[in-house]
Design a protein around this motif. Structure first.
Motif, PDB file in Angstrom:
ATOM      1  N   GLU A 144      52.405  45.034  41.461  1.00 21.52           N
ATOM      2  CA  GLU A 144      53.205  44.823  40.511  1.00 21.52           C
ATOM      3  C   GLU A 144      54.107  44.360  42.315  1.00 21.52           C
ATOM      4  O   GLU A 144      54.509  43.353  42.411  1.00 21.52           O
ATOM      5  CB  GLU A 144      54.873  45.973  40.791  1.00 21.52           C
ATOM      6  N   LYS A 147      52.499  40.833  43.052  1.00 26.37           N
ATOM      7  CA  LYS A 147      53.278  39.559  42.422  1.00 26.37           C
ATOM      8  C   LYS A 147      54.480  39.503  43.350  1.00 26.37           C
ATOM      9  O   LYS A 147      55.114  38.461  42.690  1.00 26.37           O
ATOM     10  CB  LYS A 147      53.478  40.594  40.859  1.00 26.37           C
ATOM     11  N   LYS A 152      49.958  34.055  42.347  1.00 30.09           N
ATOM     12  CA  LYS A 152      49.497  34.110  41.432  1.00 30.09           C
ATOM     13  C   LYS A 152      47.928  35.630  41.621  1.00 30.09           C
ATOM     14  O   LYS A 152      47.324  35.028  42.263  1.00 30.09           O
ATOM     15  CB  LYS A 152      48.610  32.804  40.805  1.00 30.09           C
ATOM     16  N   ILE A 153      47.924  35.959  40.146  1.00 32.29           N
ATOM     17  CA  ILE A 153      46.732  36.668  40.615  1.00 32.29           C
ATOM     18  C   ILE A 153      45.768  36.302  39.471  1.00 32.29           C
ATOM     19  O   ILE A 153      46.116  35.787  38.514  1.00 32.29           O
ATOM     20  CB  ILE A 153      47.443  37.858  39.397  1.00 32.29           C
ATOM     21  N   GLY A 170      48.782  41.063  32.952  1.00 30.15           N
ATOM     22  CA  GLY A 170      49.516  39.604  33.912  1.00 30.15           C
ATOM     23  C   GLY A 170      48.671  39.182  35.087  1.00 30.15           C
ATOM     24  O   GLY A 170      49.836  37.982  35.585  1.00 30.15           O
ATOM     25  N   CYS A 171      47.578  39.180  34.195  1.00 26.53           N
ATOM     26  CA  CYS A 171      46.927  37.560  35.228  1.00 26.53           C
ATOM     27  C   CYS A 171      46.853  36.501  34.687  1.00 26.53           C
ATOM     28  O   CYS A 171      47.272  36.236  33.657  1.00 26.53           O
ATOM     29  CB  CYS A 171      45.454  38.002  35.363  1.00 26.53           C
ATOM     30  N   ASN A 172      47.389  35.990  36.110  1.00 22.65           N
ATOM     31  CA  ASN A 172      47.702  34.375  35.944  1.00 22.65           C
ATOM     32  C   ASN A 172      46.535  33.595  35.040  1.00 22.65           C
ATOM     33  O   ASN A 172      46.874  32.927  35.160  1.00 22.65           O
ATOM     34  CB  ASN A 172      48.648  33.575  37.027  1.00 22.65           C
TER      35      ASN A 172
END
Length: 365
Positions: A144, A147, A152-153, A170-172
């Motif tokens: 978090e 982020k 971008k992850i 939540g990976c982009n």
């Protein structure tokens, strides 16, 4: 003219080419060159101290304002196992004696650390456009914090299950790492490497399983591989071994020579260097101790006892005990500067794509 621009738009890059973050082999020079050429340069941070990270990032930020990627490992810290480590040292004792080393000497410290608060502090300070992870993701609080910087992850998946898990966290974007890839497997939901899929089989299944864009990795070293990745549904590629041929790569003379000679069947997955499966060129220690040894201590502790052997052998011009990381497509490598290689890969891929484009500019799949 690219059939899928989602990664370029997401990461703010011109070419859908990501230079793989190969720890120990990549420094600021390649990162700068690739980013300036329009790709995404990636700095591997797992083997860097916070001070070394700060120095490398200072150089990068002085010389390019283009997007960059910082890559970190997310393995669990190894638990000390004195009995296993002693057994491992005994297995290597004959090599110590052969090379004139003291087998009773203390084992050097291992420099592979998982992502932690100190590394996260530097991410918050330097605010890279992209942060990537290997072996899963860090704990939720650290993720978090990353982020919150706006980065971008992305992370590596070696199976569809891993890809779905990464998307749920939540990976982009997701890197689909095929079996052909050099270096460490990104496995984190399984320890079984016998069922790992190749790039051709893995990429389209991951594309079908997730909504975020997919980056193909493994065995991609030229424009033909890039085009094939797009046809399989990928939005970009991550390329590693091809960049080891560049003059900016921080590889030893014996590693560079091994890459030049490598054939399609010269690599294997082995754990003898670090304790975790990684693809490299077969050499003496891999043949005689591995390729997979039950004696190797938990990652990354196995590397401590091997390190003195590597240092002594390389000083004599031998790669018998060196981790010669390489994917299965090393024979396609070219001796070009990193910026020139990046541009050439992009232009050659576009030339091939243009020959197959439909009237509306799309690529048949």
């Amino acid at each position: 003219m690219w059939p899928d621009r989602r990664i370029q738009d997401l990461l703010g890059i011109e070419l859908p080419i990501i230079q793989a973050p190969m720890a120990g082999s990549v420094g600021s020079e390649i990162v700068i060159a690739v980013s300036e050429a329009g790709g995404l340069g990636s700095l591997p941070c797992a083997m860097l101290s916070p001070e070394q990270m700060r120095n490398e990032l200072g150089i990068i930020r002085q010389r390019t304002s283009r997007p960059i990627n910082l890559n970190f490992f997310c393995h669990q810290p190894a638990q000390a196992d004195p009995a296993r480590e002693t057994t491992w040292k005994q297995r290597l004792e004959s090599y110590y004696l052969e090379l004139g080393l003291d087998p009773q000497a203390p084992v050097p410290a291992v420099a592979r650390a998982p992502f932690d608060s100190a590394m996260c502090d530097l991410v918050q300070e330097f605010r890279p456009e992209v942060v990537s992870f290997h072996f899963g993701l860090p704990e939720r609080a650290l993720l978090e914090r990353v982020k919150a910087t706006g980065a971008k992850i992305i992370s590596s998946a070696t199976t569809v299950d891993e890809a779905r898990w990464l998307e749920d966290q939540g990976c982009n974007a997701i890197i689909a790492q095929g079996y052909e890839a050099g270096g460490h497997r990104g496995v984190f939901l399984t320890d079984d490497i016998s069922t790992q899929a190749g790039t051709m089989a893995l990429v389209p299944q991951v594309v079908d399983a997730v909504r975020v864009p997919v980056i193909a990795a493994g065995g991609i070293a030229d424009a033909r591989g890039i085009v094939a990745a797009f046809v399989l549904g990928a939005s970009a590629v991550q390329i590693g071994t091809a960049y080891l041929f560049c003059p900016e790569a921080k590889v030893s003379a014996v590693h560079r020579e091994a890459l030049k000679r490598a054939k399609d069947n010269d690599t294997v997955l082995t754990n003898v260097f670090t304790g975790r499966p990684a693809r490299g060129i077969v050499n003496r220690i891999v043949r005689e101790v591995g390729p997979m040894s039950e004696l190797a201590p938990q990652f990354p502790l196995a590397s401590g006892a091997v390190s003195p052997l590597r240092t002594r052998a390389e000083a004599a011009g031998s790669g018998d005990f060196s981790p010669l990381w390489s994917g299965q497509a090393a024979a396609l490598g070219q001796n070009l500067p990193a910026d020139e290689l990046t541009r050439q890969l992009g232009s050659d891929a576009l030339a091939i794509l243009s020959r197959f484009a439909l009237a509306d500019g799309s690529i048949p799949t």
